[in-house]
Design an enzyme around this catalytic site. Structure first.
Site, short mmCIF file in Angstrom:
data_model
loop_
_atom_site.label_atom_id
_atom_site.label_comp_id
_atom_site.label_asym_id
_atom_site.label_seq_id
_atom_site.Cartn_x
_atom_site.Cartn_y
_atom_site.Cartn_z
N HIS A 196 0.81 -1.22 0.00
CA HIS A 196 0.00 0.00 0.00
C HIS A 196 0.85 1.27 0.00
CE1 HIS A 196 -3.73 -2.10 0.40
NE2 HIS A 196 -3.51 -2.53 1.63
N ASP A 233 -3.02 -10.46 -2.28
CA ASP A 233 -3.60 -9.92 -1.05
C ASP A 233 -5.06 -9.56 -1.30
OD1 ASP A 233 -2.33 -8.50 1.69
OD2 ASP A 233 -4.16 -7.54 0.96
N HIS A 235 -6.57 -7.01 -0.39
CA HIS A 235 -6.67 -5.58 -0.66
C HIS A 235 -5.80 -5.21 -1.85
CE1 HIS A 235 -7.40 -6.04 3.78
NE2 HIS A 235 -8.49 -5.39 3.41
N ASP A 320 -4.71 -12.47 3.87
CA ASP A 320 -5.92 -11.93 4.48
C ASP A 320 -7.17 -12.22 3.67
OD1 ASP A 320 -4.88 -10.30 2.54
OD2 ASP A 320 -4.88 -8.47 3.74
#
Length: 427
Positions: A196, A233, A235, A320
């Site tokens: 990120h 991931d 996200h 995740d």
């Protein structure tokens, strides 16, 4: 950039509860992959010697747990990497039990400011270093609000160590690939995570873009010009996406939950300028699970990588998406991650001499995280998955179904003619 077809759905439209049809997602008339088979630029190459053990090993991993970078009750805490290491010991997937089959890299270097500045602005790097004084006085500080992303007095140095642990794995995997057709898979068990972190600052628990820094390093130090990054991931890896959005030599492919943090990674975000067509975002609807991910891998990731012809594959390995993880709404299982690890290993073997390094990203349920990483190690060493023994399938529900899967991934003629076909399946 003009889009010829409106893209109203997330990729897979929310799942794939239907009989799988023939191979889909044909990459047609792709001048992109031909035009950008560029000659290698001149780089200052790094020479790393490879021991006999490393050339015959199946896994080489580094551990950088950042124990000082910690905030109580925060999901991205200092318990994450130790939980993985403990699990690997428990299931006997460490050098203590496997000898030269699995190697832990003990002496890895710390990343330099120059390494970090290949992706991040120097003002951010030096500003973070300066902020350590404030963090030392206050115990911890928030350096970005959306995560929130925090820092302690050790965050700057431990983030350099984490990035360096990944760079050292690149060195050793590349060195092994020069003397063996089956070099070990690298796995950087590191934190803070990185995907990120944007070029100008931290974001979403992430401080430095570890996989992005490694991509630039592979180009600069080893002359591996064409880098294929897979980010699974849950996200979207917006930081990696932004770092290479206009770069034709680094292909960034992300699967992520549609609408989840940080809200980026739309299906029509495909790069810009010379890099148009070298970014592929595949948002999957909440509830997607093993069927969706297997389909995406076979029908999208594999042909994309085959066309791109990478020199190395780097992986942002976020765990995740597991059904037990508290921060999103996918239904991946330990078996899903075994499948991904096994298939990515095979893809690297077929396309780039086995050169592949995984980088830990998310994963916040300590048990599902550690079980899933352990099963990834099993895939790397060629052993059967233990998912049936650790997964409670009672948590799963039917993946969202639909009557027609229509995904115009890139339905327009682009500068490089990267075209995917419209796909339609019926239940």
């Amino acid at each position: 950039m003009e889009v010829q077809a409106a893209l109203h759905r997330s990729f897979l439209g929310g799942g794939v509860s239907f009989p799988l049809g023939p191979r889909v997602v044909s990459l047609m008339r792709s001048r992109f992959f031909q035009k950008h088979s560029t000659s290698l630029k001149k780089h200052s190459k790094v020479s790393i010697s490879c021991s006999l053990n490393e050339s015959t090993a199946k896994v080489i991993y580094s551990v950088a747990p950042a124990m000082g970078h910690n905030k109580e009750a925060h999901p991205e805490c200092s318990l994450r990497v130790p939980a993985i290491v403990t699990a690997l010991e428990k299931v006997e997937l460490t050098p203590k039990f496997r000898g030269s089959e699995i190697i832990q890299l003990q002496d890895f270097r710390t990343a330099t400011v120059e390494d970090i500045a290949s992706v991040h602005s120097r003002s951010y790097v030096f500003g973070l270093e300066k902020a350590m004084e404030q963090a030392s006085d206050q115990g911890f500080i928030h350096i970005e609000g959306s995560g929130p992303t925090y820092a302690t007095a050790t965050t700057f140095q431990e983030s350099l160590i984490a990035a360096g642990a990944g760079l050292s794995l690149v060195d050793h995997v590349v060195a092994a690939s020069k003397v063996s057709q089956t070099p070990p898979i690298g796995f950087a068990l590191i934190r803070p995570p990185g995907h990120h972190a944007v070029p100008k600052g931290p974001m979403g628990f992430c401080v430095f873009g570890n996989v992005a820094i490694a991509a630039r390093y592979a180009q600069r130090a080893h002359g591996l010009q064409r880098v294929f990054i897979i980010d699974f991931d849950v996200h979207h890896g917006n930081g990696t996406n932004d770092a290479f959005y206009d770069d034709p030599d680094i292909f960034f492919l992300s699967t992520h939950q549609e609408g989840s943090y940080p809200g980026t990674g739309k299906i029509d975000n495909i790069g810009c300028g010379n890099g148009e067509g070298a970014t592929l975002n595949l948002p999957l609807a909440g509830g997607s699970g093993d069927i969706a991910m297997r389909t995406v891998f076979d029908e999208v990731i594999v042909p994309s990588a085959q066309r791109f012809k990478p020199d190395i594959i780097l992986v942002s390995a976020g765990y995740d998406g597991h059904v037990l993880d508290p921060l999103a709404n996918f239904q991946f299982t330990t078996g899903t991650y075994y499948m991904l690890a096994s298939n990515i290993k095979q893809l690297a073997k077929e396309l780039c001499g086995g050169r592949c390094v995984f980088f830990l990203e998310g994963g916040y349920n300590l048990k599902s995280l550690s079980d899933s990483v352990a099963d990834s190690f099993r895939a790397f060493v060629g052993e059967p998955s233990m998912a049936a023994k650790v997964d409670d399938l009672g948590y799963l529900y039917d993946e969202p179904s639909f009557k027609c899967w229509r995904s115009f991934i890139i339905a327009q003629e682009l500068k490089f003619n990267l075209i995917f076909r419209c796909i339609c399946f019926t239940e």
